[in-house]
Scaffold this motif. Structure first.
Motif, PDB file in Angstrom:
ATOM      1  N   ARG A 219      -6.622 -25.914  15.596  1.00  0.00           N
ATOM      2  CA  ARG A 219      -6.167 -26.624  14.526  1.00  0.00           C
ATOM      3  C   ARG A 219      -7.323 -27.330  13.848  1.00  0.00           C
ATOM      4  O   ARG A 219      -7.116 -27.109  12.629  1.00  0.00           O
ATOM      5  CB  ARG A 219      -4.829 -27.284  15.017  1.00  0.00           C
ATOM      6  N   TRP A 220      -7.967 -27.994  14.555  1.00  0.00           N
ATOM      7  CA  TRP A 220      -9.142 -28.746  13.811  1.00  0.00           C
ATOM      8  C   TRP A 220      -9.971 -27.731  13.097  1.00  0.00           C
ATOM      9  O   TRP A 220     -10.282 -28.075  12.187  1.00  0.00           O
ATOM     10  CB  TRP A 220      -9.777 -29.539  14.953  1.00  0.00           C
ATOM     11  N   ARG A 222      -9.532 -24.813  11.960  1.00  0.00           N
ATOM     12  CA  ARG A 222      -8.789 -24.316  10.893  1.00  0.00           C
ATOM     13  C   ARG A 222      -8.947 -25.260   9.511  1.00  0.00           C
ATOM     14  O   ARG A 222      -8.777 -24.996   8.689  1.00  0.00           O
ATOM     15  CB  ARG A 222      -7.273 -23.775  11.062  1.00  0.00           C
ATOM     16  N   GLN A 223      -8.497 -26.522  10.067  1.00  0.00           N
ATOM     17  CA  GLN A 223      -8.439 -27.624   8.842  1.00  0.00           C
ATOM     18  C   GLN A 223      -9.847 -27.795   8.284  1.00  0.00           C
ATOM     19  O   GLN A 223      -9.879 -28.125   7.358  1.00  0.00           O
ATOM     20  CB  GLN A 223      -7.690 -28.841   9.434  1.00  0.00           C
ATOM     21  N   HIS A 224     -10.957 -27.848   9.205  1.00  0.00           N
ATOM     22  CA  HIS A 224     -12.246 -28.094   8.901  1.00  0.00           C
ATOM     23  C   HIS A 224     -12.857 -26.962   8.067  1.00  0.00           C
ATOM     24  O   HIS A 224     -13.634 -27.343   6.945  1.00  0.00           O
ATOM     25  CB  HIS A 224     -13.104 -28.360  10.060  1.00  0.00           C
ATOM     26  N   ARG A 226     -11.030 -25.065   6.020  1.00  0.00           N
ATOM     27  CA  ARG A 226     -10.295 -24.902   4.773  1.00  0.00           C
ATOM     28  C   ARG A 226     -10.685 -26.328   3.875  1.00  0.00           C
ATOM     29  O   ARG A 226      -9.962 -26.435   2.806  1.00  0.00           O
ATOM     30  CB  ARG A 226      -8.981 -24.743   4.879  1.00  0.00           C
ATOM     31  N   LEU A 228      -9.605 -29.297   4.631  1.00  0.00           N
ATOM     32  CA  LEU A 228      -8.427 -30.002   4.746  1.00  0.00           C
ATOM     33  C   LEU A 228      -8.729 -31.194   5.481  1.00  0.00           C
ATOM     34  O   LEU A 228      -9.773 -31.462   6.331  1.00  0.00           O
ATOM     35  CB  LEU A 228      -7.085 -29.247   5.268  1.00  0.00           C
ATOM     36  N   HIS A 229      -7.951 -32.209   5.213  1.00  0.00           N
ATOM     37  CA  HIS A 229      -7.927 -33.498   5.856  1.00  0.00           C
ATOM     38  C   HIS A 229      -7.758 -33.495   7.401  1.00  0.00           C
ATOM     39  O   HIS A 229      -6.718 -32.679   7.858  1.00  0.00           O
ATOM     40  CB  HIS A 229      -6.992 -34.630   5.409  1.00  0.00           C
ATOM     41  N   SER A 230      -8.552 -33.700   8.249  1.00  0.00           N
ATOM     42  CA  SER A 230      -8.309 -33.412   9.591  1.00  0.00           C
ATOM     43  C   SER A 230      -8.874 -34.747  10.615  1.00  0.00           C
ATOM     44  O   SER A 230      -9.761 -35.477   9.869  1.00  0.00           O
ATOM     45  CB  SER A 230      -9.180 -32.400  10.071  1.00  0.00           C
TER      46      SER A 230
END
Length: 427
Positions: A219-220, A222-224, A226, A228-230
């Protein structure tokens, strides 16, 4: 034209990209901790009070009873002692998320357990037929309650209070003058009284640690990727390490030989703990990863807004009572397994109060819209710790009731204050 504006689209994109990159770089461990602190001040407490309460209780009872409280036998006893209340509280979390209440869940568990016992003893049915029938009865009870609440708009307090009284009569009718019905089926009895092989416990524990860590790290990533805030990677790794250490340490303690005699060997994780773990995973997935779970939170937060958004509020209301009663049936089966019998007072007394208390102590709000399945586990452990620790200290019964009541009132007060704090912070 102002000279402060970028001279080209490329410059604007470059400037925006650098700003986002700087924001992400600035979100390090210190900023993550600062964000968490701001959430706490705004009333977003989550499971923090329950975790702190667990730690305080462990330290307190260990200091008062150092020889017995953390002994191998007592740790295993705590695990099985918390099973029925935890499962019942897990079902009540779904109802509480809507701001409703189910006062009949405790006695519903007794009725379902009585149905299971009577089918096995009087009709000679196999354990799986009896268990499935008991769960089906729970679903029927929840459906009727949900229909009365959702369609006739009778307050859930009134409906479930009526069922609380009526279901006790059904339990008396089913069990009759004997007072108890024995439960002798090996599979059912093993649920709360037998342990899984030690090697299987270690395999499952390691698999859970690996799966949990993989989910968080993926999950981290995928957010990183893109932008995205993580959370910071160090924070995620620390979270994996803490949960993994807790699971492996619990497995180690429960795998130790705790037999009182050297002539026998007694060790391993109770099968009931595996059941609670499976239910926790399922309920967490349903509430956090499905559209149905998001609809539950939406209805609990604002039912009218959810209705206008196209959510079938009536169906959601009926379904949560069905889930609560189905899990109440499972709780009654586990309680019957632990005692190897079903009595006329099964599911009565303080069973419901402890289950509601477990959910609230764990962090589920009585006002709806906030809570997770893990709250039932944390709160169930708190209730079990209090009951077990006070029992070891030889505390009189009236003091046990007073202390448990104070803890529940304290948890409800924290919930109310946190809600007021969230409202003032605009959350």
């Amino acid at each position: 034209m102002s000279t402060d504006l970028p001279q080209s689209k490329e410059a604007a994109v470059k400037l925006a990209g650098s700003d986002f990159s700087n924001d992400r770089r600035k979100h390090d461990m210190n900023s993550a901790l600062l964000d968490y602190w701001h959430k706490i001040k705004a009333g977003e407490l989550g499971a923090l009070p329950a975790i702190l309460g667990l730690m305080a209780l462990v330290v307190l009872f260990t200091a008062l009873k150092p020889d017995t409280f953390l002994s191998k036998g007592n740790v295993a006893n705590l695990a099985t002692q918390a099973l029925p209340i935890t499962i019942l509280a897990m079902g009540l979390v779904f109802v509480l998320l809507l701001g409703e209440i189910d006062l009949s869940a405790g006695v519903a568990s007794g009725v379902c357990a009585a149905v299971m016992a009577k089918l096995m003893v009087d009709s000679g049915q196999s354990w799986y037929v009896a268990v499935l029938s008991a769960v089906a009865i729970g679903v029927v009870i929840g459906t009727v309650i949900g229909w009365l609440v959702a369609f006739l708009r009778i307050p859930s307090f009134v409906v479930t209070l009526a069922f609380f009284l009526g279901l006790q009569g059904i339990t008396l009718w089913l069990i009759g003058d004997s007072g108890t019905v024995p439960v002798r089926d090996d599979v059912v009895v093993a649920l709360a009284n037998k342990n899984m092989p030690i090697w299987l416990g270690w395999v499952l524990a390691i698999a859970c640690v690996v799966a949990y860590s993989a989910i968080l790290l993926l999950r981290w990533r995928r957010q990183h990727v893109r932008n995205l805030h993580s959370k910071p990677l160090g924070f995620v790794i620390a979270q994996c390490a803490v949960v993994g250490l807790a699971l492996l340490l619990s497995t180690y303690v429960l795998s130790l030989d705790r037999a009182p005699s050297p002539l026998i060997t007694l060790g391993g994780i109770p099968w009931g703990v595996l059941l609670v773990g499976a239910l926790l995973v399922i309920c967490t997935f349903v509430l956090g990863r499905t559209g149905y779970g998001r609809h539950i939170y939406a209805v609990g937060g604002n039912a009218e807004a959810a209705r206008r958004a196209g959510i079938n509020v009536t169906r959601i209301r009926i379904s949560v009572f069905m889930i609560a009663s189905a899990l109440a049936a499972v709780s009654g089966i586990v309680a019957a397994s632990r005692l190897s019998s079903v009595a006329t007072n099964s599911g009565g007394g303080n069973t419901l109060l402890y289950a509601v208390g477990a959910a609230v102590i764990g962090g589920t709000s009585l006002f709806g819209g906030r809570g997770k399945a893990r709250d039932a586990v944390l709160g169930g452990l708190v209730i079990a710790l209090i009951e077990n620790g006070l029992g070891l200290l030889g505390t009189k019964a009236y003091l046990s009731y007073l202390i448990t009541g104070v803890v529940l009132l304290f948890a409800a007060s924290i919930d109310a204050l946190a809600r007021r704090r969230r409202s003032s912070a605009g959350r």
